[in-house]
Design a protein around this motif. Structure first.
Motif, PDB file in Angstrom:
ATOM      1  N   ARG A 177       0.138  11.248 -15.833  1.00  0.00           N
ATOM      2  CA  ARG A 177      -0.773  10.154 -16.183  1.00  0.00           C
ATOM      3  C   ARG A 177      -2.125  10.333 -15.522  1.00  0.00           C
ATOM      4  NH1 ARG A 177       2.331   5.077 -14.344  1.00  0.00           N
ATOM      5  NH2 ARG A 177       3.542   6.676 -13.288  1.00  0.00           N
ATOM      6  N   PHE A 178      -2.136  10.913 -14.313  1.00  0.00           N
ATOM      7  CA  PHE A 178      -3.403  11.127 -13.591  1.00  0.00           C
ATOM      8  C   PHE A 178      -3.176  12.312 -12.658  1.00  0.00           C
ATOM      9  CE2 PHE A 178      -7.101   8.668 -11.371  1.00  0.00           C
ATOM     10  CZ  PHE A 178      -7.742   9.871 -11.130  1.00  0.00           C
ATOM     11  N   SER A 179      -3.355  13.511 -13.223  1.00  0.00           N
ATOM     12  CA  SER A 179      -3.111  14.699 -12.418  1.00  0.00           C
ATOM     13  C   SER A 179      -4.314  14.988 -11.541  1.00  0.00           C
ATOM     14  CB  SER A 179      -2.851  15.907 -13.330  1.00  0.00           C
ATOM     15  OG  SER A 179      -1.613  15.742 -13.956  1.00  0.00           O
ATOM     16  N   SER A 180      -4.093  15.036 -10.245  1.00  0.00           N
ATOM     17  CA  SER A 180      -5.187  15.299  -9.317  1.00  0.00           C
ATOM     18  C   SER A 180      -4.586  15.636  -7.972  1.00  0.00           C
ATOM     19  CB  SER A 180      -6.086  14.060  -9.218  1.00  0.00           C
ATOM     20  OG  SER A 180      -6.332  13.707  -7.881  1.00  0.00           O
ATOM     21  N   VAL A 181      -5.224  16.558  -7.273  1.00  0.00           N
ATOM     22  CA  VAL A 181      -4.715  16.955  -5.965  1.00  0.00           C
ATOM     23  C   VAL A 181      -4.754  15.768  -4.990  1.00  0.00           C
ATOM     24  CG1 VAL A 181      -6.875  17.823  -4.984  1.00  0.00           C
ATOM     25  CG2 VAL A 181      -4.724  18.880  -4.323  1.00  0.00           C
ATOM     26  N   VAL A 182      -5.715  14.854  -5.201  1.00  0.00           N
ATOM     27  CA  VAL A 182      -5.824  13.686  -4.322  1.00  0.00           C
ATOM     28  C   VAL A 182      -4.637  12.739  -4.551  1.00  0.00           C
ATOM     29  CG1 VAL A 182      -7.250  11.707  -3.674  1.00  0.00           C
ATOM     30  CG2 VAL A 182      -8.330  13.890  -4.228  1.00  0.00           C
ATOM     31  N   MET A 183      -4.284  12.520  -5.831  1.00  0.00           N
ATOM     32  CA  MET A 183      -3.130  11.674  -6.146  1.00  0.00           C
ATOM     33  C   MET A 183      -1.847  12.322  -5.640  1.00  0.00           C
ATOM     34  SD  MET A 183      -4.347   8.999  -7.774  1.00  0.00           S
ATOM     35  CE  MET A 183      -3.458   8.248  -9.131  1.00  0.00           C
ATOM     36  N   ALA A 184      -1.755  13.642  -5.794  1.00  0.00           N
ATOM     37  CA  ALA A 184      -0.571  14.361  -5.313  1.00  0.00           C
ATOM     38  C   ALA A 184      -0.428  14.180  -3.803  1.00  0.00           C
ATOM     39  CB  ALA A 184      -0.673  15.841  -5.667  1.00  0.00           C
ATOM     40  N   ALA A 185      -1.547  14.280  -3.082  1.00  0.00           N
ATOM     41  CA  ALA A 185      -1.521  14.187  -1.621  1.00  0.00           C
ATOM     42  C   ALA A 185      -1.057  12.806  -1.154  1.00  0.00           C
ATOM     43  CB  ALA A 185      -2.910  14.497  -1.054  1.00  0.00           C
ATOM     44  N   SER A 186      -1.245  11.773  -1.997  1.00  0.00           N
ATOM     45  CA  SER A 186      -0.825  10.418  -1.618  1.00  0.00           C
ATOM     46  C   SER A 186       0.658  10.375  -1.283  1.00  0.00           C
ATOM     47  CB  SER A 186      -1.112   9.430  -2.754  1.00  0.00           C
ATOM     48  OG  SER A 186      -2.504   9.325  -2.945  1.00  0.00           O
ATOM     49  N   TRP A 245       0.837  -1.197   0.000  1.00  0.00           N
ATOM     50  CA  TRP A 245       0.000   0.000   0.000  1.00  0.00           C
ATOM     51  C   TRP A 245       0.881   1.259   0.000  1.00  0.00           C
ATOM     52  CZ3 TRP A 245      -4.752   0.534  -1.411  1.00  0.00           C
ATOM     53  CH2 TRP A 245      -5.464   1.699  -1.094  1.00  0.00           C
ATOM     54  N   GLY A 246       1.956   1.228   0.771  1.00  0.00           N
ATOM     55  CA  GLY A 246       2.866   2.378   0.824  1.00  0.00           C
ATOM     56  C   GLY A 246       3.498   2.661  -0.531  1.00  0.00           C
ATOM     57  N   THR A 247       3.944   1.595  -1.209  1.00  0.00           N
ATOM     58  CA  THR A 247       4.541   1.806  -2.525  1.00  0.00           C
ATOM     59  C   THR A 247       3.469   2.215  -3.530  1.00  0.00           C
ATOM     60  OG1 THR A 247       4.397  -0.569  -2.936  1.00  0.00           O
ATOM     61  CG2 THR A 247       6.518   0.263  -2.177  1.00  0.00           C
ATOM     62  N   GLY A 248       2.231   1.765  -3.308  1.00  0.00           N
ATOM     63  CA  GLY A 248       1.122   2.197  -4.164  1.00  0.00           C
ATOM     64  C   GLY A 248       0.877   3.695  -4.044  1.00  0.00           C
ATOM     65  N   LEU A 249       0.963   4.203  -2.820  1.00  0.00           N
ATOM     66  CA  LEU A 249       0.795   5.651  -2.615  1.00  0.00           C
ATOM     67  C   LEU A 249       1.917   6.423  -3.317  1.00  0.00           C
ATOM     68  CD1 LEU A 249      -0.199   5.683   1.161  1.00  0.00           C
ATOM     69  CD2 LEU A 249      -1.682   6.264  -0.754  1.00  0.00           C
ATOM     70  N   ALA A 250       3.146   5.891  -3.220  1.00  0.00           N
ATOM     71  CA  ALA A 250       4.264   6.531  -3.921  1.00  0.00           C
ATOM     72  C   ALA A 250       4.009   6.520  -5.429  1.00  0.00           C
ATOM     73  CB  ALA A 250       5.575   5.814  -3.587  1.00  0.00           C
ATOM     74  N   GLY A 251       3.419   5.428  -5.911  1.00  0.00           N
ATOM     75  CA  GLY A 251       3.083   5.316  -7.331  1.00  0.00           C
ATOM     76  C   GLY A 251       2.031   6.337  -7.753  1.00  0.00           C
ATOM     77  N   GLN A 252       1.069   6.589  -6.863  1.00  0.00           N
ATOM     78  CA  GLN A 252       0.039   7.594  -7.173  1.00  0.00           C
ATOM     79  C   GLN A 252       0.654   8.983  -7.293  1.00  0.00           C
ATOM     80  OE1 GLN A 252      -3.146   7.292  -4.311  1.00  0.00           O
ATOM     81  NE2 GLN A 252      -3.867   5.338  -5.122  1.00  0.00           N
ATOM     82  N   GLU A 306       3.189   7.479   6.676  1.00  0.00           N
ATOM     83  CA  GLU A 306       2.275   6.698   7.522  1.00  0.00           C
ATOM     84  C   GLU A 306       2.518   5.207   7.343  1.00  0.00           C
ATOM     85  OE1 GLU A 306      -1.868   7.723   6.806  1.00  0.00           O
ATOM     86  OE2 GLU A 306      -1.304   9.805   6.452  1.00  0.00           O
ATOM     87  N   LEU A 307       2.609   4.787   6.076  1.00  0.00           N
ATOM     88  CA  LEU A 307       2.750   3.359   5.801  1.00  0.00           C
ATOM     89  C   LEU A 307       4.146   2.856   6.158  1.00  0.00           C
ATOM     90  CD1 LEU A 307       0.280   1.819   4.661  1.00  0.00           C
ATOM     91  CD2 LEU A 307       0.160   4.256   4.256  1.00  0.00           C
ATOM     92  N   ALA A 308       5.156   3.707   5.927  1.00  0.00           N
ATOM     93  CA  ALA A 308       6.527   3.328   6.302  1.00  0.00           C
ATOM     94  C   ALA A 308       6.600   3.175   7.824  1.00  0.00           C
ATOM     95  CB  ALA A 308       7.513   4.384   5.809  1.00  0.00           C
TER      96      ALA A 308
END
Lengths: 335, 150
Positions: A308-317, A293-300, A323-325
């Motif tokens: 590829r997917f510009s969004s403030v929500v993806m940026a905030a990830s 999940w942590g690496t997924g957030l880094a991917g977002q 948290e995950l680390a």
């Protein structure tokens, strides 16, 4: 070009054909609600009158087939298989690969009343003091799912021959390609390699996304497990670890299992229903899924930055990686 | 110039990033943290209620990002210095090295399968957890305060 008929009429015609109703037999389908809670999927709440199965149902529509993890037919097959083996899953009464009816493949399943939205669900659970009961029902449901012969699963389902190795490789690849080095991730990955368990003695059908947010609960307890698109053949301990990750507790951190109850309650119910619990493997998967999940957030964050997917929500990830680390390192600390 | 600026600030009181702040003399007040606080308050108090429902989540996230950056402007420099000191300590390196090169070196050591002595392993883990706690004080205050199971 003709307009696509409204969903009521399109579904009525499709059901008439599916149920082979005669011209004199009455059938009415009304769309009485909709939700897009499943992100990519659309859920239409249907009221069907007449025909062999009147009542309230849900049509789950996948807008385009190319982004499906699992085809709707395969997902419906898994759902029916799980249901036949005593896992609480809404009954599927029809599947369509014809995208012209609702603008995408869909299946229709029975409507189950109850709460799915996490914070409201946890409030309901507190009011009725049913957290431990639900955790017990989840443990039992997992044991039943993991008892199903995987040879019965659809051939297209993901089935890595070495689920432990495949999961570790996937996390490792993301860490190799991070935008900047994150030593806490490197530390957790090193731990995962050093403590890697053997491949599971038995590979089984796993749901891989059972959590608060993917279950229906009412005042009596667990009613259904939803969203089977992530189902695959894997290590049963992955299911039991994922439901314990911290983000599914929604602040109820004293209850490790989804903010509902304890690991002991989950383990006791799983074992009582015939499941084989492997504590070391369970602990390893807890660290693995936290890192995934942590690496997924880094991917977002990377998807936002490279467009590829510009969004403030993806940026905030990107700012949630700590948290995950932290979760991964504290899990390792107690292990 | 800098002197005149400093006396002005002294005359008008100081906020969290005010007199004594390293950035003194670069820009007039409000400083970065104060501006981000103003933007976050606008988003939280007025904008969320005024936008259509499908945008509310994004505005809430944007407001939270302003709060994170506000804390980063306040604590970031001290956090970076402390992390540099900790990493230099476990690596036996000079503490004037830049943070990215220290992180890169530690990540490379951890990626190498060569054994790490238990005592060093322990001090690396402690250093990383201390940095994560400092990061969480910026990104999600209170996240590390839970007394429950991890």
């Amino acid at each position: 070009m003709t307009e696509r008929p409204n969903p009521d009429d399109a579904l009525r015609d499709w059901l008439r054909a599916t149920w082979q109703l005669g011209p004199d037999e009455h059938l009415h389908v009304g769309v009485v609600g909709q939700s897009t809670a499943g992100a990519r999927r659309r859920n239409l709440v249907l009221e069907i009158t007449g025909g062999p199965r009147p009542g309230r149902y849900v049509a789950t529509v996948l807008p385009t087939a190319d982004i499906a993890i699992l085809s709707m037919v395969d997902e419906a097959t898994i759902r029916m298989l799980a249901r036949e083996h005593g896992v609480p899953v809404p009954e599927v009464i029809g599947v369509s690969v014809d995208e012209s009816v609702l603008g995408g493949q869909f299946f229709i399943s029975e409507f189950i009343a109850g709460e799915t939205i996490p914070r409201r669900l946890l409030r309901l659970v507190r009011e009725h003091d049913i957290g431990p009961r639900i955790v017990g029902q989840l443990g039992e449901a997992f044991a039943r799912l993991h008892a199903v012969d995987p040879a019965l699963a659809p051939a297209a389902i993901g089935a890595p021959s070495a689920p432990v190795g495949a999961a570790l490789d996937a996390v490792s690849t993301v860490i190799d390609n991070l935008l900047q080095p994150e030593p806490a991730f490197s530390y957790a990955l090193r731990w995962l390699r050093e403590h890697r368990p053997t491949e599971p003695p038995q590979r089984r059908i796993v749901h891989a996304d059972v959590r608060t947010g993917n279950i229906i609960v009412d005042h009596t307890g667990l009613r259904s497990i939803l969203d089977w698109e992530t189902a695959k053949i894997g290590d049963p301990m992955e299911d039991l670890a994922w439901v314990c990750t911290r983000m599914w507790r929604f602040g109820e951190d004293h209850f490790t299992v989804g903010g509902l109850g304890t690991v002991e309650q989950l383990r006791d119910a799983y074992v009582a229903a015939g499941g084989i619990w492997d504590e070391q493997r369970f602990h390893w998967w807890r660290v693995l899924v936290t890192m995934r999940w942590g690496t997924g957030l880094a991917g977002q964050a990377a998807m936002h930055l490279d467009g590829r997917f510009s969004s403030v929500v993806m940026a905030a990830s990107g700012r949630r990686v700590a948290e995950l680390a932290y979760d991964a390192l504290t899990l390792i600390d107690v292990g | 110039m800098a002197l005149a600026h400093a006396s002005l600030i002294a005359g008008f009181g100081s906020g969290p990033g005010g007199a004594g702040c390293e950035a003194l003399g670069v820009q007039y007040r409000p400083d970065a943290a104060e501006l981000l606080d103003a933007v976050a308050s606008l988003l939280e108090d007025d904008v969320i209620a005024a936008v259509p429902a499908h945008l509310q989540h994004q505005v809430r996230v944007a407001a939270n990002l302003c709060r994170i950056l506000e804390r980063e402007a306040t604590f970031g420099p001290a956090n970076d210095a402390a992390e540099r000191g900790r990493l230099a300590g476990v690596l036996g390196a000079d503490d004037d090295r830049d943070l990215v090169s220290l992180r890169t070196e530690l990540a490379a050591i951890l990626a190498d399968p060569a054994p790490i002595e238990p005592a060093l392993d322990r001090s690396i883990r402690d250093a990383l957890l201390a940095t994560l706690r400092a990061d969480l004080a910026v990104a999600k205050p209170g996240y590390d305060a839970t007394t429950g199971a991890p």
